[in-house]
Design a protein around this motif. Structure first.
Motif, PDB file in Angstrom:
ATOM      1  N   PRO A 116       1.178  -1.070  -0.210  1.00  0.00           N
ATOM      2  CA  PRO A 116       0.295   0.140  -0.178  1.00  0.00           C
ATOM      3  C   PRO A 116       0.683   0.967  -0.161  1.00  0.00           C
ATOM      4  N   LEU A 117       0.607   1.963  -0.642  1.00  0.00           N
ATOM      5  CA  LEU A 117       0.853   3.539  -0.928  1.00  0.00           C
ATOM      6  C   LEU A 117       0.755   4.683   0.543  1.00  0.00           C
ATOM      7  N   LEU A 118       1.580   5.365   0.877  1.00  0.00           N
ATOM      8  CA  LEU A 118       1.768   6.219   1.672  1.00  0.00           C
ATOM      9  C   LEU A 118       2.200   7.482   0.852  1.00  0.00           C
ATOM     10  N   PRO A 119       0.501   8.763   1.900  1.00  0.00           N
ATOM     11  CA  PRO A 119       1.183  10.502   0.733  1.00  0.00           C
ATOM     12  C   PRO A 119       1.816  10.839   1.073  1.00  0.00           C
ATOM     13  N   LYS A 120       2.950  11.699   0.699  1.00  0.00           N
ATOM     14  CA  LYS A 120       4.332  11.373   0.565  1.00  0.00           C
ATOM     15  C   LYS A 120       4.215  12.634   1.461  1.00  0.00           C
ATOM     16  N   GLU A 121       2.996  13.201   2.370  1.00  0.00           N
ATOM     17  CA  GLU A 121       3.276  14.278   3.017  1.00  0.00           C
ATOM     18  C   GLU A 121       3.205  14.150   4.543  1.00  0.00           C
ATOM     19  N   ALA A 122       3.197  12.459   4.878  1.00  0.00           N
ATOM     20  CA  ALA A 122       3.379  11.354   5.772  1.00  0.00           C
ATOM     21  C   ALA A 122       5.129  11.933   5.942  1.00  0.00           C
TER      22      ALA A 122
END
Length: 203
Positions: A116-122
Motif C-alpha cells: 500500500p502507498l502512503l501520501p508523501k506528506e506523511a
C-alpha cells in the motif's frame, strides 16, 4: 500503468554485483502484469533456479509529464511505498553475457511486489527515508534514500526526458546492498521505518 525501475542506484549494491557505478540512471521497464500486491504469495517460476529479492522504495506518479524540470518534479508524485524487484539472477547473467536485454529476468509475471502507498506528506524528509527487508525474521537489507546516487526528483527529471510519465505509473527507485536468493518457504517482510508495509510468502 507501467513500472519504471532503476538499477544500480546505491553504490554498495553496484559493487556487490561487480557492476560499475553509473554516471546516469540505469532504467528498465516492467509491465503491469508484474505487479504483486495485497500480500499475495510469490511463486518461484520454473525457468529459474536463482530468484533474488531486491527491496526498493516505490514512488507513484500523479500527473502526466514529459521533460519535467527538477524544480517541478515534486508535483509529479504523490505517494511512497515499498516493493520488491524479483530478479531471475541466473537468467539475467546469461542475458548480460550475450549483451542482451534483461527483461526476461526482470519483467516476468508477479516480479514486482508493491505495498500500500502512503501520501508523501506523511514523510518529514523524502531524502532521508529508511526502509528494510527481513527474510524469515532477520534483516537482510537496510536502505536510506539519503544514500541514493540519484534522488527521486533527479530520477523523474531524467526518466521524463525519454519516457512520458502518466498518472498511476510506479518508479522503483533502486535497491541497497544485501540482495540474495529465496527458496520455497521463505517469508519476506518490508518496512518503512518500523511500519510493516508488506509480507510475502515464497512458494
Amino acid at each position: 500503468m507501467k513500472i519504471i525501475a532503476v538499477g544500480r542506484n546505491y553504490i554498495d549494491h553496484a559493487k556487490e554485483l561487480d557492476n560499475p557505478v553509473p554516471d546516469q540512471p540505469v532504467i528498465f521497464l516492467k509491465p503491469d502484469t508484474a505487479v504483486l500486491k495485497d500480500n499475495k504469495d510469490f511463486y518461484i517460476p520454473d525457468f529459474s533456479k536463482d530468484i533474488h529479492y531486491e527491496c526498493e522504495l516505490v514512488v507513484r506518479i500523479c500527473n502526466e509529464g514529459k521533460h519535467v524540470s527538477k524544480k517541478f518534479a515534486p508535483k509529479y508524485y504523490d505517494a511512497i511505498g515499498l516493493g520488491i524487484d524479483f530478479t531471475a539472477r541466473d537468467l539475467q547473467s546469461q542475458l548480460k553475457s550475450k549483451g542482451l536485454p534483461w527483461e526476461l529476468a526482470k519483467s516476468f509475471d508477479h516480479s514486482a511486489v508493491v505495498s500500500p502507498l502512503l501520501p508523501k506528506e506523511a514523510f518529514d524528509d523524502l531524502n532521508a527515508v529508511k526502509f528494510s527487508l527481513t527474510k524469515n525474521g532477520e534483516v537482510v537489507q537496510s536502505g536510506d534514500t539519503a544514500d541514493m546516487i540519484f534522488d527521486i526528483d533527479t530520477l523523474i527529471t531524467f526518466i521524463s526526458g525519454y519516457i512520458t510519465l502518466r498518472k498511476g505509473d510506479l518508479i522503483y527507485t533502486g535497491t541497497p546492498a544485501g540482495v540474495g536468493p529465496v527458496i520455497i518457504g521463505d517469508k519476506l517482510e518490508g518496512f518503512i521505518g518500523d511500519k510493516l508495509m508488506f509480507s510475502t510468502l515464497i512458494k
